[in-house]
Scaffold this active site. Structure first.
Site, short mmCIF file in Angstrom:
data_model
loop_
_atom_site.label_atom_id
_atom_site.label_comp_id
_atom_site.label_asym_id
_atom_site.label_seq_id
_atom_site.Cartn_x
_atom_site.Cartn_y
_atom_site.Cartn_z
N GLU A 1 9.16 14.47 16.80
CA GLU A 1 9.54 14.46 15.39
C GLU A 1 8.66 15.45 14.64
O GLU A 1 7.43 15.32 14.62
CB GLU A 1 9.37 13.05 14.82
CG GLU A 1 9.81 12.96 13.38
CD GLU A 1 9.71 11.54 12.82
OE1 GLU A 1 8.71 10.87 13.09
OE2 GLU A 1 10.65 11.13 12.12
N GLU B 1 10.03 0.39 10.59
CA GLU B 1 11.00 1.48 10.46
C GLU B 1 10.21 2.75 10.74
O GLU B 1 9.39 3.18 9.93
CB GLU B 1 11.60 1.46 9.05
CG GLU B 1 12.95 2.10 8.98
CD GLU B 1 12.85 3.57 8.68
OE1 GLU B 1 12.65 4.34 9.64
OE2 GLU B 1 12.94 3.95 7.52
N CYS C 1 12.81 10.38 8.15
CA CYS C 1 12.73 9.83 9.50
C CYS C 1 14.07 9.91 10.21
O CYS C 1 14.13 10.02 11.43
CB CYS C 1 12.23 8.39 9.45
SG CYS C 1 13.05 7.42 8.17
N LYS D 1 0.85 -1.20 0.00
CA LYS D 1 0.00 0.00 0.00
C LYS D 1 0.88 1.25 0.00
O LYS D 1 1.57 1.51 0.98
CB LYS D 1 -0.91 0.04 1.23
CG LYS D 1 -1.90 1.22 1.15
CD LYS D 1 -2.60 1.51 2.46
CE LYS D 1 -1.84 2.49 3.32
NZ LYS D 1 -1.75 3.86 2.78
#
Lengths: 474, 294
Positions: free
Chosen positions: A385, A254, A288, A181
């Protein structure tokens, strides 16, 4: 300072008005007829419509992948599997410019990056893993390591084609089939990749692509797959880990990061400044492993900041398809408002904000490169983040303090170290709790180099010999 | 035996092994431990949530220094544990026979296998890094190197029916790779594990590297699974599938690495289980000294 004349990319890829789901080698519309549209984030114009996969489509795709795995792809010799992957790598290289422009249009990232990084690195991933397909017995994971079966894969919007290649190439090399996806805001290159699979005559069902949003991803995680591989936010990763608890499904994750980029007083300062800029402004900070926390030794902090600001002043923000553009558009309105909200807390909590005086286009989603100084560890901009072009600068006095601050986060994806002293690099690299440490460089990636995190940045590796562990029954 | 028939035997109090010391449970509780035929063997400390937290704190404190020791020294300490166990093989065979109902020679065979297993892992400490890691040929002028590193603190629910060898199979690979552990011993058969703490305590193993608790998995394991300072969770000894699923879900909250019940593997697989790879990049050659892509 010289100004650059506009240098727009002239290649225009053939983008269809509508894309279907890619199931069992064919494009098809969703069982319930659902569609959504993908928007160019630099203009806010709709690019195309695409079918949105629901639960019935997920079942169909997983069933197709199961048939393909058991009847064709699993029994096939490694050498033959490898040849399909080599063919895919070559086709990606042939169509590289077309993919690069499409990626830039759908994602908003600069053509310079898609052309020089995303697409070539994606092709390398297929080429690298193609060679593993008939050599798995030499991977140190047993004499005859077996595939897991059908893999459900969910990828983010920051490196759409590259993340697809990180997921699909090793899975296929190891004899698995996949249902992937792509992210809801960036399905284009995944659908072009599906067309490329047809062109490569890949057996139907080996690769299935299901565009959709969170509900599609959740249905895929809950389906009869043998393993889930996810790249994305820590919150979603945690929810996936909970949802498969007690099942036989395997999982690699991840997830997010809040990497420290440590500049010691004996660093090569000009190189460090380039690395700081690359660390946080590469891909609009939608990375990331971005070096979002600059930890600079107090004695050189003024010098580093002065040179950093001078360098950021020269960054060109704007049209992603201009070959001179350094910083493109923020991927979506939703992400832009998240960046704006978090950046606002920086000022509220007492950090000092600095932005270059650059002009932003009127339409589209944009955010100026931003540097916060006077940041304390307790501030949200130092802990959370942001996933945008926002750098938080903290200082330290001793190497021990630098390591303690760097490790003071629930994340553990990456870290940077800048110093000319080799023993200090090795000392720091050994102590940093991170899966990847860049010393006197930052944001380097390679198919042969394992990538992944520790702690709340997830588990499992992608790339290298170690990355094969994620797709073999070991 | 020259003892008088009427001499009163000195019985051992079985205590926990936490931070290199042998405390009772802070809760003051204990529970009776019997052999399979119903004979009462001893009382064991019934560990509480607080004992679990103390053990995690001890393991955390010991982890960084333990991982920082040379691989050679870690190997020598594991070998020393084998030496200590060999010297007490008779005692362990007896405890094992009492705990499991095994015949004496069978129990001695298990103890000998446990000794040999420790020797096996003692020899792994300075090799698995070379076997699992290595240099990566990246497509650019960079030195790129991958090494397996310990995850940190591992909570282990030890096997229920294999109270010594099963325990060592779970503990040895975790500590060989520089992790520290908090172990919930077999609930019904904890005595060999608790005695094994005495072996470790005399093997130069730093206090806190291995922490042994006796008690109920259903009571203590949920706290270990949810503890934010635990990095890995070994459910090898959890027989109840419902409990295993709930522990795995609790561990997901802080994204711990979980080893599900029933997983088997080679010793290298077990060494890999509690390590994660770190990859370090550095420019090589003058052409690569620029910092980034801009």
């Amino acid at each position: 300072m010289f100004e650059y004349a506009p240098a727009p990319e002239s290649v225009r890829p053939q983008i269809k008005e509508h894309y279907g789901l890619f199931i069992d080698g064919e494009f098809t519309d969703a069982a319930d007829g659902a569609v959504f549209k993908s928007v160019n984030p630099s203009t806010e114009e709709a690019l195309f419509t695409v079918a949105e996969a629901g639960e019935a489509d997920v079942q169909a795709a997983v069933a197709a992948a199961r048939r393909a795995q058991e009847s064709v792809w699993g029994p096939m010799s490694g050498a033959e599997r490898g040849k399909y992957l080599f063919r895919i790598a070559r086709l990606l290289q042939e169509r590289a410019r077309e993919f690069a422009v499409a990626e830039s249009l759908d994602n908003g990232k600069p053509i310079k990056e898609t052309r020089d990084f995303d697409v070539p690195t994606a092709a390398q991933h297929f080429f690298y893993h193609a060679g593993w397909a008939d050599k798995l017995a030499y991977a140190g994971l047993g004499a005859d390591p077996r595939p897991l079966g059908v893999i459900g894969q969910v990828i983010p919007w920051n490196f759409p084609l590259l993340m697809l290649s990180w997921k699909i190439a090793p899975a296929l090399a190891c004899g698995n089939t996949v249902v992937l996806k792509p992210a809801e805001t960036t399905p284009l290159t995944a659908l072009m990749f599906a067309e490329l699979c047809q062109e490569a005559e890949l057996p139907p069902g080996v690769v299935n692509i299901l565009p959709g949003a969170g509900a599609t991803g959740a249905a895929l995680v809950d389906s009869a797959v043998d393993k889930v591989a996810f790249t994305g936010s820590t919150a979603v990763g945690r929810a996936i880990a909970k949802s498969i608890a007690g099942s036989k499904k395997k999982l690699t994750l991840e997830l997010g990061g809040k990497a420290a980029n440590i500049v010691f007083d004996d660093a090569p300062i000009d190189q460090a400044v380039e690395g700081i800029v690359n660390g946080i402004f590469f891909n609009q900070g939608h990375v990331c492993c971005a070096g979002s926390r600059l930890l600079v030794q107090e004695s050189v902090a003024d010098d580093v900041l002065e040179r950093l600001k001078a360098r950021v002043e020269t960054l060109r923000v704007g049209d992603p398809l201009d070959k001179n553009t350094d910083i493109g558009a923020i991927n979506s309105a939703e992400q832009l408002s998240r960046i704006q909200a978090l950046a606002a807390t920086g000022g509220d909590e007492g950090a000092e904000v600095w932005q270059p005086a650059c002009e932003l286009p009127e339409r589209g989603f944009w955010f100026r490169p931003t540097v916060f100084t006077g940041v304390q560890q307790s501030m949200r901009i130092a802990k959370e983040e942001i996933f945008g072009p926002v750098l938080s600068v903290l200082t330290f006095r001793t190497p021990d303090e630098a390591i303690a601050k760097a490790n003071n986060t629930p994340y553990g994806l990456s870290a940077g170290v800048w110093t000319e002293k080799g023993s200090k690099i090795l000392w720091a690299a050994e102590r940093l709790r991170a899966g990847v440490v860049w010393a006197n460089t930052f944001n380097q990636f390679d198919a042969a180099s394992p990538f992944g995190g520790l702690k709340e940045s997830g588990y499992g590796r992608e790339g290298g010999r170690q990355g094969l562990e994620a797709y073999l029954d070991v | 035996m020259s003892e008088h028939a009427d001499r009163l035997r000195v019985k051992k109090t079985y205590k926990l092994y936490v931070g290199g010391k042998f405390p009772r449970s802070e809760s003051g509780r204990s529970y009776p431990v019997s052999s399979p035929d119903g004979a009462e063997l001893a009382n064991a400390a019934l560990a509480s949530r607080k004992d679990g937290r103390d053990a995690v704190a001890a393991a955390r404190k010991a982890q960084r220094p333990w991982a920082g020791q040379t691989a050679y020294l870690r190997g020598q300490i594991l070998y020393r544990a084998a030496e200590m166990l060999e010297g007490r093989a008779g005692q362990f065979a007896e405890e094992l026979a009492d705990a499991t109902g095994a015949e004496a020679h069978e129990a001695l065979g298990t103890v000998e296998a446990a000794i040999d297993r420790l020797v096996h892992y003692a020899g792994w400490t300075d090799k698995y890094t070379s076997v699992l890691g290595g240099a990566n040929p990246v497509a650019g002028p960079y030195f790129n190197h991958t090494t397996p590193e310990p995850l940190g603190v591992i909570a282990i629910v030890a096997p229920q029916d294999d109270p010594l060898l099963g325990l060592i199979d779970a503990v040895a690979p975790a500590i060989a790779t520089g992790n520290t552990v908090v172990v919930l011993a077999s609930e019904a058969k904890p005595l060999p594990a608790l005695s094994f703490g005495e072996v470790l305590a005399t093997s130069d193993l730093p206090g806190g590297v291995v922490n042994l608790l006796s008690g109920k998995a259903a009571e203590v394991a949920p706290h270990l699974a949810a503890h934010a300072d635990v990095n890995g969770l070994d459910l090898g000894g959890v027989a109840d599938a419902g409990l295993a699923a709930s522990l795995e879900a609790a561990a997901a909250e802080t994204l711990k690495v979980v080893r599900r019940p029933g997983r088997t593997g080679t010793s290298l697989d077990l060494l890999r289980q509690w390590t994660e790879y770190k990859t370090v990049w550095h420019p090589a050659g003058m052409a690569a000294t620029a910092g980034g892509g801009y």
